[in-house]
Scaffold this motif. Sequence first.
Motif, PDB file in Angstrom:
ATOM      1  N   SER A 189       0.892  -1.279   0.301  1.00  0.00           N
ATOM      2  CA  SER A 189      -0.145   0.266   0.209  1.00  0.00           C
ATOM      3  C   SER A 189       0.984   1.654   0.544  1.00  0.00           C
ATOM      4  CB  SER A 189      -1.229  -0.025   1.183  1.00  0.00           C
ATOM      5  OG  SER A 189      -0.218  -0.140   2.984  1.00  0.00           O
ATOM      6  N   ASN A 190       2.195   0.916   0.329  1.00  0.00           N
ATOM      7  CA  ASN A 190       2.745   2.220   0.213  1.00  0.00           C
ATOM      8  C   ASN A 190       3.357   2.787  -1.825  1.00  0.00           C
ATOM      9  OD1 ASN A 190       5.466   3.426  -0.311  1.00  0.00           O
ATOM     10  ND2 ASN A 190       6.324   3.129   1.574  1.00  0.00           N
ATOM     11  N   ARG A 191       3.087   4.068  -1.706  1.00  0.00           N
ATOM     12  CA  ARG A 191       2.900   5.182  -2.883  1.00  0.00           C
ATOM     13  C   ARG A 191       4.154   4.825  -3.471  1.00  0.00           C
ATOM     14  NH1 ARG A 191       0.346  10.727  -4.249  1.00  0.00           N
ATOM     15  NH2 ARG A 191       0.865  10.534  -6.775  1.00  0.00           N
ATOM     16  N   SER A 192       5.290   4.401  -2.674  1.00  0.00           N
ATOM     17  CA  SER A 192       6.423   4.394  -3.690  1.00  0.00           C
ATOM     18  C   SER A 192       6.842   3.881  -3.545  1.00  0.00           C
ATOM     19  CB  SER A 192       7.776   5.570  -2.351  1.00  0.00           C
ATOM     20  OG  SER A 192       7.201   6.899  -2.234  1.00  0.00           O
ATOM     21  N   VAL A 193       6.440   2.795  -3.283  1.00  0.00           N
ATOM     22  CA  VAL A 193       7.178   1.253  -3.552  1.00  0.00           C
ATOM     23  C   VAL A 193       5.907   0.811  -4.804  1.00  0.00           C
ATOM     24  CG1 VAL A 193       6.959  -1.788  -2.581  1.00  0.00           C
ATOM     25  CG2 VAL A 193       7.430   0.402  -0.401  1.00  0.00           C
ATOM     26  N   LEU A 194       4.688   1.288  -4.664  1.00  0.00           N
ATOM     27  CA  LEU A 194       4.478   0.383  -5.925  1.00  0.00           C
ATOM     28  C   LEU A 194       4.955   1.115  -7.594  1.00  0.00           C
ATOM     29  CD1 LEU A 194       0.261   0.696  -4.536  1.00  0.00           C
ATOM     30  CD2 LEU A 194       2.080  -0.974  -4.790  1.00  0.00           C
ATOM     31  N   VAL A 195       4.737   2.303  -6.871  1.00  0.00           N
ATOM     32  CA  VAL A 195       6.008   2.956  -8.408  1.00  0.00           C
ATOM     33  C   VAL A 195       6.970   2.246  -8.688  1.00  0.00           C
ATOM     34  CG1 VAL A 195       7.051   5.099  -9.481  1.00  0.00           C
ATOM     35  CG2 VAL A 195       4.262   5.947  -7.490  1.00  0.00           C
ATOM     36  N   PHE A 196       7.956   2.421  -7.448  1.00  0.00           N
ATOM     37  CA  PHE A 196       8.931   1.585  -8.065  1.00  0.00           C
ATOM     38  C   PHE A 196       8.664  -0.163  -8.393  1.00  0.00           C
ATOM     39  CE2 PHE A 196      12.056  -1.469  -6.190  1.00  0.00           C
ATOM     40  CZ  PHE A 196      13.322  -0.900  -6.619  1.00  0.00           C
TER      41      PHE A 196
END
Length: 243
Positions: A189-196
């Motif tokens: 659910s972490n936006r940065s992880v999902l973008v990465f």
Amino acid sequence: MEQDQTATPGETDADSMAERSREPAFNLPAGLTGILLFLVAVHALRTYVLSVAADQELILNFAFLPARYTIPLADQGLVWLWTPVTYSFLHGSWEHLIFNIFWMVAFGAPVVRRIGLARLAIFWCLSAASAVALHVAFHWGEMVVVIGASGVVSGFMGAAARFVFSPSGRISRQFAHLNRRLSLTETLSNRSVLVFTGIWFLTNFLVASGIFSIGGAGTVAWEAHIGGFLFGILLFGLFDPRR
């Protein structure tokens, strides 16, 4: 943010971090440095010392071949047992090796600092095996040679995604290995992880579609990349001593 009660007057956490930030920027863990030197030595040996015939024999005995597992295991000795790991020590070209070294320095260093050398050895073997396990599921019986540490590098990337990003999404660089590990729920659910992760999968899709190649390694085993990444991001908690 809680302040260290033992700090001297005028000293803050920011001061402490600034002091530590004066450490060398390029300071790889000894274990990772040893692995990188080993990879370079292996490729140099193959390139400059071994004959063509000897190198082909080495590839036959240490590279991963999906076709190997269609042959009765009793008819091929124990080579089938170690090749799901040893293929990761071989590379198709200097470009291929340098590309993997670059990403191993970027993502492997914080993982190695966090889990230590003993866990690293197990993580390397299992991420390498997981990478080719997914590859062979798509290429069962094919006489295609798979070499390179890209699956392990992808495992490092997946593992790093569990702790280099803060819960707020910001990335911590120099001291990332000290961060709290995100739970799987927090990770997904972490936006940065999902973008990465999205950019990582998009890159592999572009590689698989032939739009561009990476590292001069010929055909890229993108399925192995995904297998390694999934292993790292899903199972890193089993290797992580920090709770």
